[in-house]
Design an enzyme around this catalytic site. Structure first.
Site, PDB file in Angstrom:
ATOM      1  N   HIS A 186      56.278  35.991  35.907  1.00  0.00           N
ATOM      2  CA  HIS A 186      56.384  37.027  36.928  1.00  0.00           C
ATOM      3  C   HIS A 186      55.075  37.173  37.701  1.00  0.00           C
ATOM      4  O   HIS A 186      55.068  37.369  38.916  1.00  0.00           O
ATOM      5  CB  HIS A 186      56.747  38.364  36.282  1.00  0.00           C
ATOM      6  CG  HIS A 186      58.212  38.515  36.018  1.00  0.00           C
ATOM      7  ND1 HIS A 186      58.717  39.322  35.031  1.00  0.00           N
ATOM      8  CD2 HIS A 186      59.294  37.953  36.611  1.00  0.00           C
ATOM      9  CE1 HIS A 186      60.037  39.257  35.039  1.00  0.00           C
ATOM     10  NE2 HIS A 186      60.401  38.426  35.977  1.00  0.00           N
ATOM     11  N   CYS A 486      65.300  24.724  44.878  1.00  0.00           N
ATOM     12  CA  CYS A 486      65.007  26.138  45.123  1.00  0.00           C
ATOM     13  C   CYS A 486      64.104  26.715  44.048  1.00  0.00           C
ATOM     14  O   CYS A 486      63.805  27.911  44.054  1.00  0.00           O
ATOM     15  CB  CYS A 486      66.299  26.952  45.214  1.00  0.00           C
ATOM     16  SG  CYS A 486      67.253  26.974  43.678  1.00  0.00           S
TER      17      CYS A 486
END
Length: 556
Positions: A186, A486
């Site tokens: 993250h 992606c």
């Protein structure tokens, strides 16, 4: 004396400044016993602290917006986990204080996840941050966090929790370095969204003395301690040249000889759209729809709510391509109404498409909402399923799309090695592939994408991972269909050239990376990219692959 350290570069750019360390962790509360008559009051204190922390995380997310908002909302759900709260209350009932009950319950949960090898073990920084915030509130002490400073600095931390990363002020935090984390943690994802240079997985980063001047190269992962005047000038010159190249680069993605490589944006919702448009994204290559479902883990959002959110994104790219990933729940994104609560290893269990096929009503509602959202718009809508393992999965998804009356292309994400190995079979059922390199690396190397200790295996330059990309691209070419990337691999400008050389037909990334990738691609021909790809695949390690590609492209 100048010394050089190397971690994993995860966010482009150069930062030169003095070291400032993250505040220390909350101290362990004392293990004292309370009388039985105080248990109910202590349980109330614990519940109030949990709710206050969850509300604060949601407020921080609303302020930050975009990708950070979705991460913080998921963290708020972690704070409110009913099983954790039940454990806290049990501990208080047998004599623990509220703060000690929270501390011990989180410690037990942390150990359970790590020992079970669950995917959530990769969210250790998130879990520890929730615990620290609750304990700090109960103790009435300030929450440790980003240091106060009037002067810009380089932040050093063991790891950065999303709540801290999301609200970093780029005017003060020139860059950051962490001991833990990986390229798809993250912290890394949010650093790229903020445009802050960052290096993770640097052992011993915490030993850098406060006030030490360091130079951080977020592209190479190099850290220069007490850099010489010559080194500083060299890095500043390179940064200026890079900035000039970015300013001069515009238009669609393409190699120098005109081979088109559409550059798309990864978005989590309407809040991420303005940055994507400003960066010149040619569309959306990954629209993560989880953000809508995280608002309430007890039930799926209504069809009307989904239609409104999807249309807001689709309208931003008239005539453009928008690739939507249907709900990817499970593992680190559990939803009470969808995912099993008792799986021994959710990362290898019922997640992604598997969850949706077990709950066809949820999938049908989402597909119907997407169909209605696209009505009357000139956008090129494409919808893909996460965690496709084989042709049977692909067929089940394509059938569901047709049954919902969806007028769009149907695709499959390649995140499991079996999907890459059998890509041509899968393409008999769907019209395109999209490689999610983050999970593909995790499953290929049995290396949790959030654990710094195995970060070398999460490196998207690993030749084995490049082999799987090549297999998928070759299968798509043979079937006359497209194959994009992606995952975070697409945000590395040099690797973007290699992916192009492997036959990938589009690249999708965080908006902040698009200018870097566009400018780098424009410097090389398709033939050079193909030679660089061959050289990288012939290497035996990620570092050798990176160097081999660089040598080819630099003409050395």
């Amino acid at each position: 004396m100048e010394t050089t350290l190397r971690g994993v570069g995860v966010s482009h750019g150069v930062a030169i400044g003095e070291v400032r360390h993250m505040g220390t962790a909350v101290l362990e509360p004392p293990a004292k016993q309370i009388p039985a008559e105080e248990a109910e009051r202590e349980q109330g204190r614990a519940r109030q602290a949990v709710e206050a922390v969850a509300a604060d995380l949601i407020a921080r997310g609303n302020l930050a917006g975009g990708e950070a908002q979705h991460v913080l909302e998921a963290q708020a759900m972690m704070a409110q986990d009913p099983e954790l709260m039940a454990d806290v209350e049990r501990r208080i009932a047998v004599g623990s204080t509220a703060e000690r009950g929270v501390y011990d319950a989180f410690a037990a949960y942390r150990a359970l996840l790590a020992n079970a090898g669950e995917y959530l073990a990769g969210r250790v920084a998130d879990l520890d941050d929730v615990r620290n915030r609750i304990v700090a509130r109960l103790l009435g002490v300030p929450m440790p966090g980003v240091p106060d400073s009037d002067e810009p600095y380089v932040l050093i931390a063991r790891d950065l929790a999303p709540a801290d990363t999301a609200l970093l002020d780029p005017a003060l935090v020139l860059g950051f370095v962490t001991e833990e984390g990986g390229p798809t943690s993250h912290s890394a994802i949010l650093a790229r969204a903020l445009g802050v240079p960052a290096v993770v997985a640097l052992p011993g980063a915490g030993e850098l003395a406060e006030g030490t001047v360091i130079a951080v190269d977020g592209s190479t992962g190099e850290i220069f301690v007490e850099p010489s005047a010559e080194k500083r000038a060299e890095m500043e010159s390179a940064a200026a040249a890079r900035k000039a190249a970015l300013s001069a680069s515009s238009g669609p993605g393409a190699t120098s000889d005109g081979h088109k490589v559409p550059l798309l944006a990864n978005v989590g919702g309407p809040g991420d759209v303005p940055a994507a448009v400003e960066a010149g994204a040619e569309g959306v290559g990954l629209f993560r729809t989880e953000f809508l479902f995280l608002d309430d883990s007890k039930q799926a959002p209504s069809e009307e709510k989904q239609v409104a959110a999807y249309r807001a994104v689709l309208e931003a790219f008239p005539e453009g391509r928008v690739v939507v990933r249907v709900l990817d729940a499970g593992a680190d994104k559990p939803l009470d109404f969808l995912t099993p609560a008792d799986e021994p290893n959710p990362a290898l269990g019922v997640r992604g498409l598997r969850s949706l096929l077990d709950h066809p009503d949820v999938l049908r509602t989402q597909l119907t909402a997407l169909s209605k959202a696209a009505q009357g718009l000139p956008v090129h809508l494409e919808v893909m399923a996460p965690m496709v393992a084989d042709r049977a999965d692909a067929k089940a998804f394509a059938d569901a799309c047709r049954e919902a009356g969806l007028q769009a292309k149907f695709g499959a994400m390649v995140e499991i090695p079996s999907a890459a190995l059998r890509a041509r079979s899968i393409l008999r059922e769907v019209e395109f592939l999209s490689l999610g390199t983050n999970d593909l690396a995790q499953y290929t190397f049995a290396a949790d994408r959030q654990v710094g200790a195995v970060s070398r295996l999460q490196d998207p330059w690993q030749p084995a991972l490049l082999d799987l990309v090549a297999l998928s691209a070759e299968a798509a070419r043979a079937e006359g269909k497209s194959c994009g990337v992606c995952g975070e691999a697409a945000s590395d400008p040099l690797l973007a050239c290699v992916l192009t050389g492997l036959g990938v037909t589009s690249l999708s990334m965080g908006a902040a990376s698009i200018p870097y990738v566009r400018a780098t691609l424009a410097k090389y021909t398709l033939a050079q990219c193909e030679r660089a790809a061959s050289a990288a695949r012939a290497a035996d390690s990620a570092e050798e692959a990176r160097v081999a590609a660089q040598v080819v492209l630099s003409g050395e």
